[in-house]
Design a protein around this motif. Structure first.
Motif, mmCIF file in Angstrom:
data_model
loop_
_atom_site.group_PDB
_atom_site.id
_atom_site.type_symbol
_atom_site.label_atom_id
_atom_site.label_comp_id
_atom_site.label_asym_id
_atom_site.label_seq_id
_atom_site.Cartn_x
_atom_site.Cartn_y
_atom_site.Cartn_z
ATOM 1 N N VAL A 249 0.407 21.874 29.797
ATOM 2 C CA VAL A 249 -0.100 20.502 29.727
ATOM 3 C C VAL A 249 0.394 19.764 30.974
ATOM 4 O O VAL A 249 1.599 19.680 31.214
ATOM 5 N N SER A 250 -0.530 19.251 31.766
ATOM 6 C CA SER A 250 -0.157 18.570 33.011
ATOM 7 C C SER A 250 0.324 17.146 32.718
ATOM 8 O O SER A 250 -0.386 16.384 32.050
ATOM 9 N N PRO A 251 1.495 16.774 33.206
ATOM 10 C CA PRO A 251 1.996 15.415 32.967
ATOM 11 C C PRO A 251 1.226 14.390 33.786
ATOM 12 O O PRO A 251 0.698 14.696 34.852
ATOM 13 N N ASP A 252 1.160 13.168 33.266
ATOM 14 C CA ASP A 252 0.591 12.068 34.043
ATOM 15 C C ASP A 252 1.718 11.169 34.535
ATOM 16 O O ASP A 252 2.906 11.490 34.354
ATOM 17 N N VAL A 253 1.393 10.063 35.149
ATOM 18 C CA VAL A 253 2.413 9.198 35.740
ATOM 19 C C VAL A 253 3.338 8.619 34.677
ATOM 20 O O VAL A 253 4.530 8.398 34.927
ATOM 21 N N TYR A 254 2.828 8.419 33.456
ATOM 22 C CA TYR A 254 3.671 7.885 32.379
ATOM 23 C C TYR A 254 4.674 8.932 31.901
ATOM 24 O O TYR A 254 5.829 8.604 31.598
ATOM 25 N N THR A 255 4.237 10.190 31.846
ATOM 26 C CA THR A 255 5.158 11.278 31.502
ATOM 27 C C THR A 255 6.258 11.383 32.541
ATOM 28 O O THR A 255 7.447 11.506 32.205
ATOM 29 N N ILE A 256 5.863 11.331 33.811
ATOM 30 C CA ILE A 256 6.830 11.438 34.910
ATOM 31 C C ILE A 256 7.836 10.294 34.856
ATOM 32 O O ILE A 256 9.047 10.501 35.041
ATOM 33 N N THR A 257 7.348 9.091 34.581
ATOM 34 C CA THR A 257 8.245 7.943 34.493
ATOM 35 C C THR A 257 9.270 8.142 33.384
ATOM 36 O O THR A 257 10.469 7.882 33.569
ATOM 37 N N SER A 258 8.819 8.617 32.231
ATOM 38 C CA SER A 258 9.723 8.827 31.091
ATOM 39 C C SER A 258 10.749 9.915 31.386
ATOM 40 O O SER A 258 11.944 9.758 31.085
#
Length: 310
Positions: A249-258
């Motif tokens: 599952v590819s992370p998005d910018v919100y995943t990266i921020t968390s």
């Protein structure tokens, strides 16, 4: 060309409506506005003779942020008796929402007697997205008590309202009602339930929802990671992120921020470096939130190195 035609009297009312319609749908609202506003004075109610005109012109003004002109259209709509039409009212409300005139939208909403579920959903969503979740909950109560049918959009909007104001009790009731109504198979519903439990501080139920989900989107993973971070369980958040990667599952910018927040809190610099590499490779370093967290991680790495050498 079209404006020259109107000045010479060649343009019929139907063609003028078509002109506004084409430009409003092609994101060239400024042209539609230019061809319309300055002729309100001359054409008056003749131009305002259809419901379609009201919807399309309001759409243009919403896109342009032209509050005064939009209010002018609102006045013509009321004068010509179109304020009873739900589609026109929905367009007027959308215009006021876009310009952050929520109470003006509420006034339009309150003046309509026969309100459909779309209008109720719009009003709830507007309050939630403008930081007034409690008012969104109150609108839902006004909708639900008389027995007005709700749909999936209503359920999701109310769950978001519960997340915003921390109303866990109502969130549970709404979830139970949605399950009974058969909405629980929708992944968006499950994501919002998960997010509601997480933001209301019930991590155990959030985990249960996450584990029972047959289909998980990047939003599902991100909400669960953010829930762990919010509760101070940064190591768990990092473990879940690794599991997410294993599931392709590819992370998005919100995943990266968390996950960067989790790395900063746990002092996991090695994982933070891996995330930094991923950010560079996928062009995510333009996000202000991501950049700020990268700076925090760098500062913590320097402090950790100073402590080791000291």
């Amino acid at each position: 060309m079209a404006l020259q035609a109107t000045e010479k009297g060649w343009f019929s009312k139907s063609l003028y409506h078509a002109y506004i319609n084409v430009y409003s749908e092609s994101s060239r609202c400024l042209v539609a506005e230019t061809g319309f506003v300055f002729r309100l004075r001359d054409w008056g109610s003749w131009l305002c003779g259809t419901i379609v005109w009201g919807k399309k012109s309001v759409h243009c003004f919403a896109a342009l942020g032209c509050v005064k002109e939009g209010e002018c259209v609102h006045g013509y709509v009321c004068k010509l008796g179109f304020s009873y039409d739900n589609t026109v009212v929905n367009s007027l409300m959308a215009f006021y929402f876009k310009n952050r005139r929520i109470e003006s939208a509420r006034k339009v909403f309150d003046e309509l007697r026969d309100r459909d579920v779309i209008l109720w959903n719009s009003m709830i969503s507007a309050y939630v997205s403008n930081g007034a979740a409690e008012k969104g909950v109150e609108v839902f109560r006004q909708m639900f008590c008389p027995g007005i049918d709700v749909d999936l959009a209503t359920i999701i909007n109310v769950l978001m309202a519960c997340s915003g104001c921390g109303n866990l009790a109502l969130g549970r009731v709404v979830r139970a009602y949605a399950i009974k109504s058969g909405f629980n198979i929708d992944v968006m519903f499950c994501n919002n339930v998960l997010d509601m439990y997480s933001k209301c501080g019930d991590l155990s139920d959030a985990i249960r929802v996450f584990e029972k989900m047959g289909q998980r989107s990047v939003v599902s993973w991100t909400s669960m990671i953010a829930g762990y971070v919010r509760e101070g369980l940064s190591d768990k958040a990092i473990e879940l992120f690794c599991e997410m990667e294993e599931n392709y599952v590819s992370p998005d910018v919100y995943t990266i921020t968390s996950i960067l927040h989790a790395c900063a809190c746990s002092g996991s610099m090695e994982k933070g470096k891996d995330i930094h590499k991923y950010i560079r490779e996928h062009g995510m370093d333009s996000s202000l939130f991501v950049c700020n967290l990268l700076i925090v991680c760098s500062i913590l790495e320097v402090q950790k190195g100073n402590l080791a050498t000291g």
